[in-house]
Design a protein around this motif. Structure first.
Motif, PDB file in Angstrom:
ATOM      1  N   GLU A 192     -10.865  85.463 -75.902  1.00  0.00           N
ATOM      2  CA  GLU A 192     -10.410  86.203 -76.919  1.00  0.00           C
ATOM      3  C   GLU A 192      -9.149  87.171 -76.341  1.00  0.00           C
ATOM      4  N   ILE A 193      -9.358  87.429 -75.090  1.00  0.00           N
ATOM      5  CA  ILE A 193      -8.310  88.315 -74.471  1.00  0.00           C
ATOM      6  C   ILE A 193      -7.020  87.457 -74.093  1.00  0.00           C
ATOM      7  N   LEU A 194      -7.268  86.084 -73.905  1.00  0.00           N
ATOM      8  CA  LEU A 194      -6.244  85.310 -73.539  1.00  0.00           C
ATOM      9  C   LEU A 194      -5.790  84.319 -74.746  1.00  0.00           C
ATOM     10  N   ALA A 201      -2.998  94.895 -67.886  1.00  0.00           N
ATOM     11  CA  ALA A 201      -3.775  95.294 -68.892  1.00  0.00           C
ATOM     12  C   ALA A 201      -4.795  94.154 -68.916  1.00  0.00           C
ATOM     13  N   GLN A 202      -4.295  92.859 -69.085  1.00  0.00           N
ATOM     14  CA  GLN A 202      -5.162  91.569 -69.388  1.00  0.00           C
ATOM     15  C   GLN A 202      -6.066  91.505 -68.028  1.00  0.00           C
ATOM     16  N   ARG A 203      -5.344  91.628 -66.767  1.00  0.00           N
ATOM     17  CA  ARG A 203      -6.332  91.677 -65.826  1.00  0.00           C
ATOM     18  C   ARG A 203      -7.328  92.294 -65.703  1.00  0.00           C
ATOM     19  N   GLU A 204      -7.021  93.731 -65.950  1.00  0.00           N
ATOM     20  CA  GLU A 204      -8.033  94.823 -65.975  1.00  0.00           C
ATOM     21  C   GLU A 204      -9.135  94.459 -67.089  1.00  0.00           C
ATOM     22  N   ALA A 205      -8.775  94.222 -68.458  1.00  0.00           N
ATOM     23  CA  ALA A 205      -9.736  93.737 -69.016  1.00  0.00           C
ATOM     24  C   ALA A 205     -10.730  92.476 -68.684  1.00  0.00           C
ATOM     25  N   ILE A 206     -10.273  91.580 -67.814  1.00  0.00           N
ATOM     26  CA  ILE A 206     -10.946  90.343 -67.566  1.00  0.00           C
ATOM     27  C   ILE A 206     -11.747  90.891 -66.159  1.00  0.00           C
ATOM     28  N   VAL A 219     -13.605  86.506 -72.670  1.00  0.00           N
ATOM     29  CA  VAL A 219     -12.382  86.222 -71.892  1.00  0.00           C
ATOM     30  C   VAL A 219     -11.334  85.400 -72.808  1.00  0.00           C
ATOM     31  N   ASP A 261      -0.143  90.108 -66.494  1.00  0.00           N
ATOM     32  CA  ASP A 261      -0.112  91.275 -67.031  1.00  0.00           C
ATOM     33  C   ASP A 261      -1.198  92.203 -66.732  1.00  0.00           C
ATOM     34  N   VAL A 270      -2.442  84.815 -65.514  1.00  0.00           N
ATOM     35  CA  VAL A 270      -2.624  86.100 -65.879  1.00  0.00           C
ATOM     36  C   VAL A 270      -2.123  87.005 -64.880  1.00  0.00           C
TER      37      VAL A 270
END
Length: 214
Positions: free
Chosen positions: A173-175, A60-65, A171, A58, A56
């Motif tokens: 779902e994010i991925l 935005a994805q790193r921030e969400a995780i 997590v 990206d 990961v």
């Protein structure tokens, strides 16, 4: 980068890196890919090789995780099992544990800022079975540790954590993970600051080695 550590140096100085992760320096994807390529030489049960690797990068994805990790870490930090609370009655180990706890708390706040998050996964195609899962995870975790060793030998630091698995489904779902793919760890990966690492204090072998019987 050409590996320079001896085998013994690599095995004794691959530390959990938290505060010394360089959150500002980009990590080339090809370097991470090479570490995973090396990790794929690890053993797996029946040579099934049912592993998959989420890398990961990206923001935005790193921030969400990272947000999920921060909230999960707060629960862990408040528990009796928190690293900073362990061995409080042992003066020889209490100070080290408090240092580990402080470091872990820092990572709890900054996980989403690591330039690369690596999540090794195991594809079973079904829910995890009840009971002993050692054989199952034994087909993934050696490869994940090989990744950490390969990263260390190339100037990268990692930290093995599973705190986010309190909310594994979110997590996933994010991925975009399909059902039957299970996360085994979360490995923030970055160049490390400072020069190098030293072997850590450990119990003498005589205290943990049992010959033939306990």
């Amino acid at each position: 980068m050409t590996p320079t550590l001896t085998t013994d140096e690599l095995l004794t100085t691959t530390r959990t890196v938290r505060k010394r992760l360089d959150l500002e320096r980009a990590v080339p994807l090809e370097l991470v890919s090479r570490c995973i390529e090396i990790a794929l030489q690890a053993p797996s049960g029946g040579n099934a090789q049912g592993w998959h690797w989420l890398v990961v990068t990206d923001a935005a994805q790193r921030e969400a995780i990272g947000d999920i990790y921060r909230e999960c870490f707060a629960r862990y930090e408040a528990s009796k099992g928190f690293a900073g609370n362990l061995h409080a009655d042992d003066p020889a180990r209490a100070a080290t544990q408090q240092k580990v706890g402080t470091s872990a708390s820092w990572l709890g706040q900054h996980m989403g800022e690591a330039p690369v998050l690596v999540i090794p996964c195991l594809q079973t195609g079904r829910p995890l079975p009840e009971g002993n899962q050692a054989g199952l995870w034994g087909s993934l975790l050696p490869a994940a540790w090989s990744y950490a060793l390969a990263a260390r030998d190339r100037g990268l630091g990692t930290a093995w954590t599973t705190v986010h698995l309190m909310r594994e489904a979110e997590v996933a779902e994010i991925l975009g993970l399909p059902e039957g793919v299970h996360q085994g760890a979360l490995l923030p990966t970055a160049y490390f600051t400072g020069e190098t690492f030293s072997p850590a204090a450990r119990q003498p072998v005589s205290e943990v080695l049992h010959l033939d019987r306990w």
